[in-house]
Design a protein around this motif. Structure first.
Motif, PDB file in Angstrom:
ATOM      1  N   GLN A   1      19.985  60.630  17.454  1.00 25.60           N
ATOM      2  CA  GLN A   1      19.662  62.029  17.680  1.00 25.60           C
ATOM      3  C   GLN A   1      20.789  62.664  18.488  1.00 25.60           C
ATOM      4  N   ASN A   2      21.012  63.941  18.277  1.00 19.88           N
ATOM      5  CA  ASN A   2      22.148  64.612  18.905  1.00 19.88           C
ATOM      6  C   ASN A   2      21.712  65.888  19.612  1.00 19.88           C
ATOM      7  N   ALA A   3      22.420  66.204  20.695  1.00 21.87           N
ATOM      8  CA  ALA A   3      22.106  67.397  21.475  1.00 21.87           C
ATOM      9  C   ALA A   3      23.383  67.929  22.101  1.00 21.87           C
ATOM     10  N   SER A   4      23.389  69.221  22.402  1.00 19.63           N
ATOM     11  CA  SER A   4      24.520  69.795  23.129  1.00 19.63           C
ATOM     12  C   SER A   4      24.115  71.108  23.769  1.00 19.63           C
ATOM     13  N   VAL A   5      24.788  71.432  24.867  1.00 20.74           N
ATOM     14  CA  VAL A   5      24.641  72.711  25.549  1.00 20.74           C
ATOM     15  C   VAL A   5      25.953  72.993  26.263  1.00 20.74           C
ATOM     16  N   ASP A   6      26.387  74.228  26.237  1.00 21.09           N
ATOM     17  CA  ASP A   6      27.605  74.611  26.945  1.00 21.09           C
ATOM     18  C   ASP A   6      27.182  75.215  28.280  1.00 21.09           C
ATOM     19  N   THR A   7      27.331  74.447  29.341  1.00 16.35           N
ATOM     20  CA  THR A   7      26.880  74.890  30.662  1.00 16.35           C
ATOM     21  C   THR A   7      27.769  75.991  31.249  1.00 16.35           C
ATOM     22  N   SER A   8      28.895  76.293  30.576  1.00 13.09           N
ATOM     23  CA  SER A   8      29.756  77.368  31.064  1.00 13.09           C
ATOM     24  C   SER A   8      29.344  78.732  30.505  1.00 13.09           C
ATOM     25  N   VAL A   9      28.405  78.725  29.560  1.00 14.89           N
ATOM     26  CA  VAL A   9      27.926  79.958  28.934  1.00 14.89           C
ATOM     27  C   VAL A   9      26.580  80.354  29.539  1.00 14.89           C
ATOM     28  N   LYS A  10      26.382  81.658  29.756  1.00 11.46           N
ATOM     29  CA  LYS A  10      25.110  82.131  30.289  1.00 11.46           C
ATOM     30  C   LYS A  10      23.985  81.719  29.357  1.00 11.46           C
ATOM     31  N   PRO A  11      22.983  80.976  29.845  1.00  8.71           N
ATOM     32  CA  PRO A  11      21.931  80.467  28.963  1.00  8.71           C
ATOM     33  C   PRO A  11      20.906  81.526  28.570  1.00  8.71           C
ATOM     34  N   GLN A  12      20.412  81.418  27.354  1.00  8.69           N
ATOM     35  CA  GLN A  12      19.333  82.291  26.893  1.00  8.69           C
ATOM     36  C   GLN A  12      17.963  81.731  27.257  1.00  8.69           C
ATOM     37  N   GLY A  13      17.924  80.447  27.605  1.00  5.90           N
ATOM     38  CA  GLY A  13      16.635  79.824  27.891  1.00  5.90           C
ATOM     39  C   GLY A  13      15.864  79.506  26.631  1.00  5.90           C
ATOM     40  N   LYS A  14      16.603  79.202  25.542  1.00  4.63           N
ATOM     41  CA  LYS A  14      15.962  78.861  24.279  1.00  4.63           C
ATOM     42  C   LYS A  14      16.567  77.584  23.708  1.00  4.63           C
ATOM     43  N   LEU A  15      15.730  76.824  23.031  1.00  4.19           N
ATOM     44  CA  LEU A  15      16.129  75.540  22.459  1.00  4.19           C
ATOM     45  C   LEU A  15      16.041  75.604  20.940  1.00  4.19           C
ATOM     46  N   VAL A  16      17.149  75.319  20.261  1.00  6.76           N
ATOM     47  CA  VAL A  16      17.142  75.228  18.805  1.00  6.76           C
ATOM     48  C   VAL A  16      16.874  73.780  18.410  1.00  6.76           C
ATOM     49  N   ILE A  17      15.838  73.579  17.591  1.00  8.69           N
ATOM     50  CA  ILE A  17      15.576  72.260  17.009  1.00  8.69           C
ATOM     51  C   ILE A  17      16.029  72.315  15.561  1.00  8.69           C
ATOM     52  N   TRP A  18      17.065  71.556  15.250  1.00 10.89           N
ATOM     53  CA  TRP A  18      17.702  71.582  13.934  1.00 10.89           C
ATOM     54  C   TRP A  18      17.130  70.464  13.072  1.00 10.89           C
ATOM     55  N   LEU A  19      16.453  70.818  11.990  1.00 10.76           N
ATOM     56  CA  LEU A  19      15.779  69.839  11.147  1.00 10.76           C
ATOM     57  C   LEU A  19      16.630  69.485   9.933  1.00 10.76           C
ATOM     58  N   MET A  20      17.768  68.908  10.211  1.00  7.13           N
ATOM     59  CA  MET A  20      18.702  68.492   9.168  1.00  7.13           C
ATOM     60  C   MET A  20      19.668  67.519   9.825  1.00  7.13           C
ATOM     61  N   GLY A  21      20.608  66.983   9.047  1.00  8.17           N
ATOM     62  CA  GLY A  21      21.615  66.130   9.642  1.00  8.17           C
ATOM     63  C   GLY A  21      22.455  66.913  10.645  1.00  8.17           C
ATOM     64  N   HIS A  22      22.993  66.227  11.625  1.00  9.07           N
ATOM     65  CA  HIS A  22      23.735  66.903  12.684  1.00  9.07           C
ATOM     66  C   HIS A  22      24.899  67.704  12.114  1.00  9.07           C
ATOM     67  N   ASN A  23      25.012  68.958  12.552  1.00 10.32           N
ATOM     68  CA  ASN A  23      26.103  69.849  12.146  1.00 10.32           C
ATOM     69  C   ASN A  23      26.812  70.292  13.415  1.00 10.32           C
ATOM     70  N   ALA A  24      27.894  69.596  13.754  1.00 10.28           N
ATOM     71  CA  ALA A  24      28.599  69.861  15.009  1.00 10.28           C
ATOM     72  C   ALA A  24      29.151  71.283  15.064  1.00 10.28           C
ATOM     73  N   GLN A  25      29.607  71.796  13.929  1.00 14.87           N
ATOM     74  CA  GLN A  25      30.155  73.151  13.931  1.00 14.87           C
ATOM     75  C   GLN A  25      29.064  74.196  14.175  1.00 14.87           C
TER      76      GLN A  25
END
Length: 341
Positions: free
Chosen positions: A57-81
């Motif tokens: 399973q894969n996850a990422s967040v850019d802590t340098s960007v102002k957060p929206q406070g929302k989580l995207v759950i991607w129901l497919m193979g990991h798409n890094a782009q």
């Protein structure tokens, strides 16, 4: 949108994407939750025949960007782009391992009966026993795998502040903070899940379909104005009327017309139904994958993706801003069973 504002938005978007991508955090589902099990009868396994892990399973967040406070759950193979773009918008993103390999294992006479696929998708998402054809317990469902992954992330990556997505009682996710999204079968499962569980937003790339099922017309826990779709007109799901059928059955025509993004600018008439006819050399398979970042996506003469503004719109457009209701399209075939006969 006025052109100066559009230009400013696109320049800011380009600048954010120029930054280094946030690191991907990966962890196997079977290492996070000892209750996780394999289900080889539907090809839902932890390793392939060569021993390669299948439950990463894969996850990422850019802590340098102002957060929206929302989580995207991607129901497919990991798409890094795609995740890179989601992070640039201030969104957290995860890709859980859940049961999604059952398609070719269901006999066609049962698969196309009109209710089977929707029930299987719902069971794969929730772990509730709603289908007679599969048996997916809660620990192996999308909901629970996502919850356990976020709990692990909250502990192992505290700087990402993943704990904000865990409910106050600690027993699940804050679904009001979740965007479910996917491509192809992942888009269809996202839409089916949103019928059952209210979420912040749904983003469907090249989907949904299940062209013989009727679940698209069920009462929806997630309001239609929170559901967005984007597909290519050469995609077989479009030429076969599968996407237009689903979109209308879900009532998305109440929030604006079908808009060709290649001849329109943000905010695309505030619609929920977006299409493209970008040049894919007549390849319907490339058309299917062209609506997400990656090898099939269309680029301009400078080598830049032409749909950056569309992707930004899908995940960020205010849900309370909607287009004008439009009539159902009489040329979109709703009775796919009759069409097939």
């Amino acid at each position: 949108m006025k052109k100066p504002l559009l230009l400013t938005t696109l320049l800011a978007l380009s600048a954010s994407l120029a930054c280094a991508a946030a690191p991907t955090i990966s962890k196997r589902a079977s290492e996070i939750d000892p209750r996780a099990k394999e289900h080889p009868e539907i090809d839902f396994v932890f390793t392939d025949k060569k021993g390669k892990p299948q439950d990463t399973q894969n996850a990422s967040v850019d802590t340098s960007v102002k957060p929206q406070g929302k989580l995207v759950i991607w129901l497919m193979g990991h798409n890094a782009q795609l995740f890179e773009r989601l992070n640039s918008y201030g969104l957290h993103a995860i890709q859980p391992h859940y049961a999604n390999k059952w398609f070719g294992l269901i006999p066609s006479d049962k698969r196309d009966s009109g209710k089977v696929l929707g029930d299987i998708r719902l069971e794969a998402c929730t772990g509730q026993d709603v289908s007679d054809l599969v048996s997916i317990p809660q620990p192996d469902s999308m909901m629970e795998r996502s919850f356990q992954f976020v709990k692990w992330l909250a502990k192992e990556h505290p700087e990402g502040k993943w704990d904000q997505f865990i409910s106050e009682d600690g027993k699940g996710l804050r679904w009001d903070k979740v965007i479910v999204s996917g491509a192809s079968h992942g888009a269809t499962t996202s839409a089916r899940f949103a019928k059952h569980q209210k979420v912040d937003r749904v983003v469907c790339f090249c989907g949904p379909r299940d062209n013989y099922d009727s679940w698209q017309s069920l009462p929806s826990a997630t309001p239609g104005n929170r559901i967005f779709g984007f597909s290519h007109v050469l995609d077989s799901g479009w030429t076969g009327d599968h996407y237009c059928r689903s979109w209308e059955m879900m009532g998305l025509n109440q929030f604006g017309p079908i808009v060709n993004v290649d001849i329109s600018a943000p905010p695309f008439q505030n619609t929920r139904r977006l299409i493209t006819d970008a040049d894919v050399k007549g390849d319907d398979k490339r058309a299917h994958g062209s609506v997400t970042p990656g090898g099939s996506a269309v680029k301009d003469k400078d080598g830049k993706y032409i749909h950056e503004a569309v992707w930004h719109y899908l995940f960020n457009h205010p849900v309370d801003q909607t287009g004008s209701p439009t009539p159902a399209d009489p040329d979109c075939v709703k009775d796919q069973q009759k069409k097939a006969r």
